[in-house]
Design an enzyme around this catalytic site. Structure first.
Site: not given
Ligand code: NAD
Length: 258
Positions: A165, A158
């Site tokens: 985060k 991570y």
């Molecule tokens: P995801 O890849 O679907 O979403 C991440 C998004 O960030 C994407 O839409 C991507 O295009 C966008 N992004 C990246 N760089 C960018 C930029 N320069 N400008 C605009 N947008 C940008 O994956 P996700 O898992 O839905 O992630 C969404 C959030 O949830 C993130 O903050 C992630 O850390 C958090 N999260 C995810 C998990 C998991 O296990 N999937 C767990 C906890 C938290």
């Protein structure tokens, strides 16, 4: 549910049908909200347009690369033009280079560190600044971001995302303090691991999922709809006294010691 009836929301971070931002958009739509959906660039534009067609109300769609201040400015001009004011903002965005989350943490370069913190943490501050005046017009609002327990504890691969985060969660608290007097709340949902595009970049992710299944009090992982239900609560008036909070939606994993 209809506790977002007549509310205007901006949801940032839709990449595909697995995106947590998309699950939250669906929950907000079901609760009655009118939405603007934002995606990073045209690579995700087509997907987002197709997804948006399934919502019950037409959504405004805007591309916005959050590393560019002028694109953030245009995003809020578009939102203002469409909705006038804003009731809620969802920030579902994170990015770290593949190297930064696969090499040992000690090897993180300055450029990778800056990029991860810029896109994954600073972008919330920039979006909150843009959203605040539009929320004031509506008498207040709710800002929500998505985080992970890797802010506080070490998970394999991570790395710099954990540091980002930690910065994001601290930003939630400082933004909550700054914007609270204007009746704008700022919270985070800390989700358990879910297979999405962002998660696909973390090698050994399946092992993390398996560990949750074995160790979380509920003996399972969580799904995007469960994260979205918690998010919808934090966006809606039912949580009107909650701000500066990191709300765990992880089948209880965070409470365990071993
Ligand atoms: P995801 O890849 O679907 O979403 C991440 C998004 O960030 C994407 O839409 C991507 O295009 C966008 N992004 C990246 N760089 C960018 C930029 N320069 N400008 C605009 N947008 C940008 O994956 P996700 O898992 O839905 O992630 C969404 C959030 O949830 C993130 O903050 C992630 O850390 C958090 N999260 C995810 C998990 C998991 O296990 N999937 C767990 C906890 C938290």
């Amino acid at each position: 549910m209809s506790d977002l009836d007549g509310k205007n929301g901006l949801v940032v971070g839709v990449a595909n049908k697995r995106s947590l931002a998309w699950a939250i958009a669906q929950a907000a739509d079901a609760a009655g909200a009118r939405l603007t959906l934002s995606y990073a660039n045209e690579r995700f534009g087509e997907n987002t347009r197709k997804l948006a067609a399934s919502l019950s109300r037409p959504a405004q769609l805007v591309g916005c690369d959050l590393s560019r201040d002028e694109e953030i400015e245009s995003l809020f001009q578009a939102v203002e033009g469409e909705h006038g004011g804003l009731d809620f903002l969802v920030h579902g965005v994170a990015f770290a280079s593949r190297e930064a989350i696969s090499e040992p943490f000690t090897q993180t370069t300055r450029a990778d560190f800056q990029q991860a913190l810029d896109i994954s943490a600073y972008s919330l501050v920039a979006l909150a600044r843009g959203a605040a005046p539009l929320m004031e017009r509506r008498g207040g609002g709710s800002i929500l971001t998505l985080t992970y327990l890797g802010s506080d504890r070490v998970f394999p691969n991570y790395n710099v995302m954990g540091v980002a985060k930690a910065a994001l969660e601290a930003s939630v608290r400082y933004l909550a303090a700054d914007l609270g007097p204007r009746n704008i709340r700022v919270n985070a949902v800390s989700a358990g691991p879910i297979k999405t595009l962002a998660a696909a970049g973390i090698s050994g992710f399946s092992r993390i999922l398996q560990h949750y299944r074995e160790s979380a009090p509920l003996r399972r992982t969580v799904d995007a709809a469960e994260v979205a239900d918690a998010a919808a609560f934090l966006l809606a008036p039912g949580s009107r006294a909650v701000t500066g909070e990191v709300f765990m939606v992880d089948a209880g994993y965070h409470a365990t010691g071993m």
